[in-house]
Design an enzyme around this catalytic site. Structure first.
Site, PDB file in Angstrom:
ATOM      1  N   SER A 131       2.657  -4.255  -3.422  1.00  0.00           N
ATOM      2  CA  SER A 131       2.108  -5.593  -3.578  1.00  0.00           C
ATOM      3  C   SER A 131       1.961  -5.898  -5.064  1.00  0.00           C
ATOM      4  CB  SER A 131       0.734  -5.670  -2.908  1.00  0.00           C
ATOM      5  OG  SER A 131       0.039  -6.840  -3.280  1.00  0.00           O
ATOM      6  N   TYR A 144      -8.670  -2.283  -1.925  1.00  0.00           N
ATOM      7  CA  TYR A 144      -7.273  -2.572  -1.576  1.00  0.00           C
ATOM      8  C   TYR A 144      -6.379  -2.438  -2.806  1.00  0.00           C
ATOM      9  CZ  TYR A 144      -3.103  -5.378  -0.734  1.00  0.00           C
ATOM     10  OH  TYR A 144      -1.801  -5.811  -0.661  1.00  0.00           O
TER      11      TYR A 144
END
Length: 281
Positions: A131, A144
């Protein structure tokens, strides 16, 4: 016919990737915890395998099934992952561990299952779906982001370790994608007197805005867009080691390199509407 394993294929990027590779003639092993959610993939010829990346027994059982159907795995796409939203002070040890069990340790366990065979074959490709969150961090999702930073480092090390065996490793880094990723994101229940209440509210509003195609400043990717990039990486003779997809995945890390940490922090805090909230809590 080349064989490919895709984790987290029950929805979003994983499902669209499985569809694309199946349509392109690959032997696709579509894996996820929820096999029922992959019923449409079976109609395309995918082989459905139940796989929980956090469960060693599940991993062993899944790969036993896979290697009973094929002797060679050409490509592994590590796509399974989730977002553990929440401010660090309110996250429990178990919640933090689970974030890394899925996004990092589960991915490592799955990867270890294909390495002996790929080394023996002298070739193979491992694609990790990371990501843009591996380049910077926002308040409200530090766990995260930390897992995605870890994935960056793991991917770099893996690529270096396997190069001599003919195995290639690539990292896919999409920006905002219109999937159920945010809806499926875990968010700890607020506790009485939680000082992060307003910050939490603003953070959730920000997520809805950032991932709304009609409101986002950078434009939102479709799962199909990411799947196509994964496919192009897979069929390339010289796969790019890092593939940034979307304007935000390219722009934000670029800006971060040009300014100081304090300036970047101020920009992010203002963007999330947290500057006044922080002062009043």
């Amino acid at each position: 016919m080349k064989s490919i394993i895709i984790t987290g294929a029950s929805s979003g990027i994983g499902k669209e990737t499985a569809k694309l590779f199946a349509l392109k003639g690959f032997k696709v092993f579509a894996t996820a915890r929820n096999v029922q959610a992959m019923a449409d993939l079976k109609e395309l010829g995918c082989i459905l395998i139940k796989l929980d990346v956090t469960d060693d027994e599940s991993i062993q059982k899944a790969f036993k099934q896979i290697y009973e159907s094929t002797s060679v795995v050409d490509i592994l796409i590590n796509n399974a992952g989730f977002s553990q939203n929440g401010f660090l002070e309110e996250l429990s040890r178990d919640q933090l561990l689970h974030q890394f069990e899925v996004n990092v340790f589960g991915l490592i366990r799955v990867t270890q299952q294909v390495l002996p065979q790929m080394r023996s074959s002298g070739y193979g490709l491992i694609i990790n779906v990371g990501s843009m969150g591996g380049d910077f961090t926002t308040p409200g999702a530090s766990a995260y982001h930390a897992s995605k930073y870890a994935l960056e480092s793991f991917t770099d090390g893996l690529r270096q370790e396997l190069k001599g065996f003919g195995i290639k490793v690539s990292l896919i880094k999409p920006g905002g994608v219109a999937t159920n990723f945010i809806n499926n994101a875990a968010f700890p229940l607020p506790v009485k007197g939680n000082p992060y209440g307003l910050m939490r509210e603003n953070y959730q509003k920000m997520l809805l805005t950032v991932l709304d195609p009609s409101k986002s400043s950078f434009g939102i990717l479709k799962p199909e867009d990411v799947a196509l990039k994964i496919y192009k990486t897979a069929i390339s003779k010289k796969p790019v080691t890092r593939v940034r997809i979307g304007a935000s995945a390219k722009f934000i890390p670029f800006v971060k390199r040009l300014i100081s940490d304090n300036t970047f922090d101020a920009m992010i805090i203002k963007q999330l509407g947290l500057n006044n909230v922080i002062k009043t809590n």
